[in-house]
Design a protein around this motif. Structure first.
Motif, short mmCIF file in Angstrom:
data_model
loop_
_atom_site.label_atom_id
_atom_site.label_comp_id
_atom_site.label_asym_id
_atom_site.label_seq_id
_atom_site.Cartn_x
_atom_site.Cartn_y
_atom_site.Cartn_z
N SER A 55 12.74 -0.14 -4.06
CA SER A 55 11.91 0.40 -5.14
C SER A 55 11.57 1.87 -4.89
CB SER A 55 10.62 -0.42 -5.27
OG SER A 55 10.90 -1.77 -5.55
N SER A 56 11.40 2.24 -3.63
CA SER A 56 11.11 3.64 -3.32
C SER A 56 12.30 4.54 -3.66
CB SER A 56 10.76 3.78 -1.84
OG SER A 56 9.62 3.03 -1.52
N ILE A 57 13.51 4.06 -3.33
CA ILE A 57 14.71 4.82 -3.69
C ILE A 57 14.83 4.95 -5.21
CG2 ILE A 57 17.23 4.82 -3.62
CD1 ILE A 57 17.02 3.42 -0.90
N LEU A 58 14.57 3.84 -5.91
CA LEU A 58 14.62 3.87 -7.37
C LEU A 58 13.57 4.83 -7.93
CD1 LEU A 58 15.68 2.70 -10.06
CD2 LEU A 58 13.94 0.91 -9.84
N LEU A 59 12.38 4.83 -7.34
CA LEU A 59 11.32 5.75 -7.78
C LEU A 59 11.75 7.19 -7.63
CD1 LEU A 59 8.41 6.32 -8.67
CD2 LEU A 59 7.71 6.00 -6.29
N MET A 60 12.37 7.53 -6.51
CA MET A 60 12.84 8.90 -6.30
C MET A 60 13.92 9.28 -7.29
SD MET A 60 12.81 9.41 -2.14
CE MET A 60 13.62 7.85 -1.74
N LEU A 61 14.83 8.33 -7.57
CA LEU A 61 15.90 8.62 -8.53
C LEU A 61 15.35 8.84 -9.94
CD1 LEU A 61 18.64 6.05 -7.38
CD2 LEU A 61 18.68 8.54 -7.11
N LEU A 62 14.43 7.97 -10.36
CA LEU A 62 13.85 8.11 -11.70
C LEU A 62 13.05 9.40 -11.83
CD1 LEU A 62 12.67 4.42 -12.36
CD2 LEU A 62 14.67 5.59 -13.31
N SER A 63 12.34 9.77 -10.76
CA SER A 63 11.56 11.01 -10.80
C SER A 63 12.48 12.22 -10.84
CB SER A 63 10.64 11.08 -9.58
OG SER A 63 9.71 10.02 -9.59
N SER A 64 13.58 12.15 -10.11
CA SER A 64 14.52 13.28 -10.10
C SER A 64 15.21 13.46 -11.45
CB SER A 64 15.57 13.08 -9.00
OG SER A 64 16.38 11.95 -9.27
N LYS A 65 15.28 12.40 -12.25
CA LYS A 65 15.89 12.48 -13.58
C LYS A 65 14.93 13.04 -14.62
CE LYS A 65 19.86 10.59 -12.47
NZ LYS A 65 21.13 11.34 -12.55
N GLY A 66 13.69 13.33 -14.20
CA GLY A 66 12.73 13.91 -15.12
C GLY A 66 12.11 12.92 -16.09
N LEU A 67 12.01 11.66 -15.69
CA LEU A 67 11.43 10.64 -16.58
C LEU A 67 9.92 10.63 -16.55
CD1 LEU A 67 13.89 7.66 -15.96
CD2 LEU A 67 13.88 9.32 -17.83
N GLY A 68 9.31 11.42 -15.68
CA GLY A 68 7.87 11.57 -15.66
C GLY A 68 7.14 10.31 -15.23
N LEU A 69 5.94 10.12 -15.81
CA LEU A 69 5.10 8.99 -15.43
C LEU A 69 5.73 7.66 -15.83
CD1 LEU A 69 2.41 8.47 -14.05
CD2 LEU A 69 1.30 8.50 -16.30
N VAL A 100 0.83 -1.20 0.00
CA VAL A 100 0.00 0.00 0.00
C VAL A 100 0.87 1.26 0.00
CG1 VAL A 100 -1.69 1.33 1.33
CG2 VAL A 100 -1.93 -1.16 1.12
N ALA A 101 1.93 1.24 0.77
CA ALA A 101 2.82 2.40 0.86
C ALA A 101 3.48 2.69 -0.49
CB ALA A 101 3.88 2.18 1.93
N PHE A 102 3.87 1.63 -1.21
CA PHE A 102 4.54 1.88 -2.49
C PHE A 102 3.54 2.42 -3.52
CE2 PHE A 102 6.18 0.61 -6.67
CZ PHE A 102 7.40 1.24 -6.62
N TYR A 103 2.33 1.88 -3.55
CA TYR A 103 1.32 2.40 -4.47
C TYR A 103 0.97 3.85 -4.12
CZ TYR A 103 0.61 -2.35 -6.21
OH TYR A 103 0.80 -3.58 -6.78
N SER A 104 0.97 4.17 -2.84
CA SER A 104 0.72 5.55 -2.41
C SER A 104 1.84 6.48 -2.86
CB SER A 104 0.56 5.62 -0.89
OG SER A 104 -0.52 4.82 -0.45
N LEU A 105 3.08 5.98 -2.81
CA LEU A 105 4.20 6.78 -3.29
C LEU A 105 4.09 7.06 -4.79
CD1 LEU A 105 7.45 5.47 -1.53
CD2 LEU A 105 6.45 7.76 -1.41
N LEU A 106 3.63 6.06 -5.54
CA LEU A 106 3.41 6.28 -6.97
C LEU A 106 2.43 7.42 -7.21
CD1 LEU A 106 3.15 2.61 -8.35
CD2 LEU A 106 5.03 4.21 -8.69
N VAL A 107 1.33 7.41 -6.46
CA VAL A 107 0.34 8.47 -6.59
C VAL A 107 0.94 9.82 -6.20
CG1 VAL A 107 -1.89 9.33 -5.76
CG2 VAL A 107 -1.57 6.88 -6.19
N TYR A 108 1.74 9.81 -5.13
CA TYR A 108 2.35 11.07 -4.67
C TYR A 108 3.25 11.68 -5.74
CZ TYR A 108 5.51 14.14 -2.11
OH TYR A 108 6.26 15.22 -1.71
N PHE A 109 4.11 10.86 -6.34
CA PHE A 109 5.02 11.40 -7.36
C PHE A 109 4.27 11.77 -8.63
CE2 PHE A 109 8.27 9.37 -4.71
CZ PHE A 109 9.25 10.34 -4.73
N ALA A 110 3.24 11.00 -8.98
CA ALA A 110 2.46 11.34 -10.18
C ALA A 110 1.70 12.65 -9.98
CB ALA A 110 1.49 10.20 -10.51
#
Length: 302
Positions: A243-257, A96-106
């Motif tokens: 996966s959360s760390i990877l999500l933050m890295l990918l988002s910081s690189k501007g890869l978007g959705l 649940v926390a990881f899916y919530s993080l996806l929503v947060y970054f999106a």
């Protein structure tokens, strides 16, 4: 879960069917006829749930269990419940926390992006539910083969193999159908060109993540049936952190959705490979007679 543990799928199915009918009729009568609005819908849902609970308890009573009996659990029983429920709770909260993080970054990517993400993630969840019967089957039939009086590890391995094959087949069908809808008929969800563009941009990671989901559920259901709870909770927590760390890295690189959904791909496939690796170990619950005997002694002691 009690009914499924006794291999009784008809009891919960009947209760669900009756609850659905009561909820539907109640919504129409209370909301449309008497104009009670959301309060009427809430009352209809409450009544349907009470009726469903009563029917499932009666199904247990028909098999010799005292479903209406009330007793205060002892300290040892509470400890046993905690040792089972604690790791399962941690596992579920990690998902649940990881899916919530996806929503947060999106959400931080703009209105059209979050709209596209919400459409795709809701469609993903609807399709992912189709794999739950594989997990329920594993949890219903595996304990007998692993720890029952006539335990048979060979049959347990055959059952798991069948579940994974069914999971891969159903995953291919589900992912193909689910990905084809936003590709071929995107205006079913939105007529905004940018929303459609965002949806179609993530079709590849969407397909890859959904394809493996039913197989994951069959593997994790087997681990739950084998009481390998410590591994499930620790592995899921580790996967969540990575996966959360990877999500933050990918988002910081501007890869978007696309970055968010590729992080979900990593999250799903990490779950698959770690569960598969655990179940195929030579000293694991599906291969080691000694490990099975030790767990059986623990269950008898409990």
């Amino acid at each position: 879960m009690c009914s499924l543990g006794m291999k009784d799928s008809w009891g919960p199915l009947k209760a669900l069917a009756v609850a659905t009918v009561i909820n539907g009729i109640g919504d129409i009568v209370l909301c449309r006829v008497f104009s009670y609005g959301i309060a009427g819908a809430a009352w209809a849902t409450m009544v349907s749930q009470v009726v469903a609970a009563y029917m499932m308890i009666e199904a247990l009573n028909s098999k010799g269990y005292k479903g209406f009996a009330i007793s205060i659990p002892s300290t040892d029983e509470l400890l046993q419940i905690f040792t089972i429920a604690g790791p399962v709770f941690l596992t579920m909260m990690s998902k649940v926390a990881f899916y919530s993080l996806l929503v947060y970054f999106a959400t931080s990517m703009g209105t059209q992006t979050i709209a596209a993400h919400q459409v795709m993630v809701q469609l993903f969840m609807i399709c992912a539910v189709w794999g739950e019967p594989l997990s329920q089957t594993a949890q219903s039939f595996m304990p007998e083969l692993l720890y029952g009086a006539n335990r048979n590890l060979s049959k347990a391995r055959m059952l798991l193999k069948s579940l994974v094959i069914v999971g891969a087949s159903s995953g291919t069908i589900l992912a193909s159908v689910a990905a084809s809808i936003p590709w071929l008929f995107p205006k079913v969800f939105s007529s905004d060109p940018q929303v459609i563009r965002e949806m179609q941009k993530i079709l590849l990671p969407y397909f890859i993540a959904l394809f493996v989901t039913p197989s994951i559920l069959s593997l994790e259901g087997t681990l739950l049936a084998g009481r390998d709870l410590k591994f499930i909770s620790l592995s899921m927590s580790s996967i969540f952190v990575f996966s959360s760390i990877l999500l933050m890295l990918l988002s910081s690189k501007g890869l978007g959705l696309s970055g968010c959904w590729f992080a979900l791909v990593v999250f799903q496939w990490a779950r698959f490979f770690m569960a598969l690796r655990r179940l195929t170990l030579s000293n694991g619950i599906l291969y080691s007679e000694e490990a099975t005997q030790n767990e059986l002694q623990k269950l008898k002691a409990a």
